[in-house]
Design a protein around this motif. Sequence first.
Motif, mmCIF file in Angstrom:
data_model
loop_
_atom_site.group_PDB
_atom_site.id
_atom_site.type_symbol
_atom_site.label_atom_id
_atom_site.label_comp_id
_atom_site.label_asym_id
_atom_site.label_seq_id
_atom_site.Cartn_x
_atom_site.Cartn_y
_atom_site.Cartn_z
ATOM 1 N N LEU A 202 0.791 -1.088 -0.073
ATOM 2 C CA LEU A 202 0.075 0.121 -0.187
ATOM 3 C C LEU A 202 0.941 1.267 0.108
ATOM 4 C CD1 LEU A 202 -2.577 -0.992 2.712
ATOM 5 C CD2 LEU A 202 -2.894 -1.230 0.006
ATOM 6 N N TYR A 203 1.943 1.275 0.222
ATOM 7 C CA TYR A 203 3.047 2.378 0.507
ATOM 8 C C TYR A 203 3.396 2.669 -1.005
ATOM 9 C CZ TYR A 203 4.103 2.129 5.454
ATOM 10 O OH TYR A 203 3.853 2.423 6.759
ATOM 11 N N HIS A 204 3.232 1.889 -1.937
ATOM 12 C CA HIS A 204 3.907 1.798 -3.386
ATOM 13 C C HIS A 204 3.076 1.811 -4.546
ATOM 14 C CE1 HIS A 204 7.712 0.933 -1.108
ATOM 15 N NE2 HIS A 204 7.047 0.010 -0.505
ATOM 16 N N ALA B 234 0.265 2.699 6.618
ATOM 17 C CA ALA B 234 0.351 2.263 5.005
ATOM 18 C C ALA B 234 -1.083 2.663 4.467
ATOM 19 C CB ALA B 234 0.631 0.746 4.691
ATOM 20 N N LEU B 235 -2.198 2.312 4.915
ATOM 21 C CA LEU B 235 -3.463 2.651 4.501
ATOM 22 C C LEU B 235 -3.566 4.226 4.647
ATOM 23 C CD1 LEU B 235 -6.014 1.484 3.841
ATOM 24 C CD2 LEU B 235 -6.881 1.365 6.400
ATOM 25 N N ALA B 236 -3.128 4.850 5.723
ATOM 26 C CA ALA B 236 -3.155 6.316 5.558
ATOM 27 C C ALA B 236 -2.517 7.036 4.486
ATOM 28 C CB ALA B 236 -2.662 6.998 6.878
ATOM 29 N N VAL B 237 -1.341 6.236 4.068
ATOM 30 C CA VAL B 237 -0.568 6.945 3.046
ATOM 31 C C VAL B 237 -1.337 6.469 1.628
ATOM 32 C CG1 VAL B 237 1.539 6.503 1.571
ATOM 33 C CG2 VAL B 237 1.783 6.736 4.030
ATOM 34 N N LEU B 238 -1.968 5.380 1.371
ATOM 35 C CA LEU B 238 -2.579 5.176 0.159
ATOM 36 C C LEU B 238 -3.765 6.114 0.013
ATOM 37 C CD1 LEU B 238 -3.453 2.896 -2.133
ATOM 38 C CD2 LEU B 238 -4.817 1.911 -0.339
ATOM 39 N N THR B 239 -4.753 6.296 1.180
ATOM 40 C CA THR B 239 -5.809 7.162 1.053
ATOM 41 C C THR B 239 -5.366 8.683 0.874
ATOM 42 O OG1 THR B 239 -5.819 7.261 3.368
ATOM 43 C CG2 THR B 239 -7.300 5.677 2.313
#
Length: 458
Positions: A321-323, A344-349
């Motif tokens: 999810l980071y990428h 990672a979820l926060a980065v994705l969104t």
Amino acid sequence: MPQKAITTLQQAVSVFNLDLQRERFVPSPEVTKAIQDHSSRLQSEVLRLNMIIDDITTVREKLVAQLAVHRSLTSPIHRLFPDILSEIFLRAAERQRDPDSTDMAQTIACVCTTWRRVARATPRLWACVVAASAPELDRYFRLFFPLSLDGPLDIRCRDETLLVDFWSRLSPYAHRWRSLEVLGDLDVLSALGHVRAAHLEDLCINGYGKPVPKMPILSLEAPRLRRLRVYLDALDNDEQLLVLPTSSMLTSLVIGVDCPFPATYVLPLLRRCAATLEHFQIDVSHPYVHEETFRTEPSLEPLIMAALKSIDLRHSACAILYHVTAPDLEDITVMRGADYLVDALAVLTSRRSPSRIRHVQMSIDLHADISIDAAAMVRALEAMDSLETLRITSFPSPDSDMILRRLVCHDDAYPLVPNLREFEFPGRLVLARLFNDVFVSRKEERMVQGRTVAALKQ
């Protein structure tokens, strides 16, 4: 009831009954002899009636059987056109316990000559080549393969000792392959002859052992491949998956690995099919083999997956999810996620707001002693205005009440995830009141600051 039996019964009852026993009756030798005589006559009648019942039962069974024949002869199924009957057979074969076999087709063909004729004239019933032994493979080729005519073939090799023979016997018909499942040592798989399967749509590879460097896992050309599943013991580098057969039409990708690995090892393969991939899944079967969870830094230039609709991840695979970024992503499932899942979820969104994510199901691995930042989860949810289903089955955080407080709907404050309709969260007794506040405040659809807040299912 036969009159003789009734008369014999009445005679015995009129003389000897339970009333005599209640009166402490003690029979004399003459009375005992009379009782025995009546008993003999009663027993004879019982035997005679049993014979009559047996005869009647036999006749009844024959009548019932004949009625069944009459019903069968007048059944509407006998008036069905062969093509409709053929379609019914195909549906039945799809719903059998093991759809990857010809068991149902063989059963159907044994019902009657009409069904046998229709079944044998339906190539798709015999198109699944499944073998767990050499005799079974020989039997299929001898009895059923000719019935498949030139139709598409679904091939399942579930015994690694058969792999070479399986491949050599079926590769001449590669142009007919529709789906293929193979199991074997990576050394053996990579040594199989090159095949072009022009119409192959579904491929599953179960490989074990060490991969052969610079060699394809399977020398297969499949320009129409749409679904790919690969299961390996370990993933050692980012080039290992690049030798997999892919196509420009790939829409579904499943990668199963026993041991945790850096999620970046999957990126080269994802980059190859980023334009068409609609679903991908990464499983880690034994996440506790290594203590390392392979956390990585977010990509500055994430891979854009324009067609992606759903993601299904396990354990350290959530680092992917980071990428990536997926503008049309709707479903996210992460089970036993590593400790950095929420981040990672926060980065994705954060890469696209508002997101189109509608369903999230997640749990965080409780194997290690970790504490999750609830504020990061709130940041992720703030970008999910379209979210309808949120299921969190484990969330080890002392501040999990922060999420519940933001979900409560107030008249003067727009709540978190306003379109939420289904909600599950790991409950603790101290959170019971907050749970109640969430569900009571969102029991019915309402307007808050000019915007709609959906009703939450109780």
